[in-house]
Design a protein around this motif. Structure first.
Motif, PDB file in Angstrom:
ATOM      1  N   GLU A  65     -45.834 -43.565 -67.865  1.00 46.55           N
ATOM      2  CA  GLU A  65     -46.181 -43.789 -69.272  1.00 46.55           C
ATOM      3  C   GLU A  65     -47.520 -43.146 -69.615  1.00 46.55           C
ATOM      4  OE1 GLU A  65     -46.013 -47.996 -70.000  1.00 46.55           O
ATOM      5  OE2 GLU A  65     -43.894 -48.087 -69.501  1.00 46.55           O
ATOM      6  N   ASN A  75     -47.103 -39.330 -69.736  1.00 43.46           N
ATOM      7  CA  ASN A  75     -46.350 -38.872 -70.901  1.00 43.46           C
ATOM      8  C   ASN A  75     -47.155 -38.940 -72.193  1.00 43.46           C
ATOM      9  OD1 ASN A  75     -43.854 -37.941 -69.920  1.00 43.46           O
ATOM     10  ND2 ASN A  75     -43.185 -40.036 -69.575  1.00 43.46           N
ATOM     11  N   THR A  76     -48.181 -39.769 -72.238  1.00 41.86           N
ATOM     12  CA  THR A  76     -48.977 -39.891 -73.460  1.00 41.86           C
ATOM     13  C   THR A  76     -50.309 -39.161 -73.377  1.00 41.86           C
ATOM     14  OG1 THR A  76     -49.943 -41.973 -72.701  1.00 41.86           O
ATOM     15  CG2 THR A  76     -47.944 -42.118 -74.054  1.00 41.86           C
ATOM     16  N   THR A 108     -42.806 -35.020 -66.289  1.00 43.37           N
ATOM     17  CA  THR A 108     -43.859 -35.132 -67.292  1.00 43.37           C
ATOM     18  C   THR A 108     -44.524 -33.771 -67.455  1.00 43.37           C
ATOM     19  OG1 THR A 108     -45.698 -35.643 -65.803  1.00 43.37           O
ATOM     20  CG2 THR A 108     -44.311 -37.503 -66.501  1.00 43.37           C
ATOM     21  N   PRO A 134     -56.193 -39.360 -73.043  1.00 47.78           N
ATOM     22  CA  PRO A 134     -55.213 -39.432 -74.122  1.00 47.78           C
ATOM     23  C   PRO A 134     -55.656 -38.679 -75.376  1.00 47.78           C
ATOM     24  CG  PRO A 134     -56.435 -41.465 -74.018  1.00 47.78           C
ATOM     25  CD  PRO A 134     -56.915 -40.608 -72.868  1.00 47.78           C
ATOM     26  N   GLU A 135     -56.914 -38.231 -75.419  1.00 48.47           N
ATOM     27  CA  GLU A 135     -57.446 -37.625 -76.645  1.00 48.47           C
ATOM     28  C   GLU A 135     -57.959 -36.214 -76.470  1.00 48.47           C
ATOM     29  OE1 GLU A 135     -60.414 -40.340 -77.872  1.00 48.47           O
ATOM     30  OE2 GLU A 135     -59.039 -42.018 -77.975  1.00 48.47           O
TER      31      GLU A 135
END
Length: 89
Positions: free
Chosen positions: A17, A20-21, A67, A86-87
């Motif tokens: 998870e 993937n993000t 992924t 994530p950013e």
């Protein structure tokens, strides 16, 4: 300490998870770092929104299959730390 199958599956699911993000990922060999240096690195990563964890390589390889970071599969040898952002790339 051996992990139970249930715990291994949970780790793989969690890491999948995250992968993937995430926008970017880094795998780094942490040999030679002192405990205080590793703690400082974790602190800085956390304050910048980066997930930093040491995973078992076999579990990490399974988690990143399929992924955008599947290319890390080959470098997951020895003591590695994985960092996911994530950013920021």
């Amino acid at each position: 300490m051996a992990l139970k199958l249930k715990n291994k599956k949970a780790i793989v699911t969690e890491l999948t998870e995250v992968a993937n993000t995430a926008v970017s990922a880094i795998a780094a060999d942490y040999r030679g770092l002192t405990v205080s240096e590793m703690t400082e690195l974790r602190k800085n990563a956390r304050s910048n929104g980066v997930l930093m964890r040491v995973y078992r390589n076999t579990l990490a390889r399974r988690a990143i299959e399929g992924t955008p970071f599947a290319c890390l599969h080959e470098v997951l040898v020895g003591p590695m730390v994985l960092l996911f952002s994530p950013e920021e790339p």
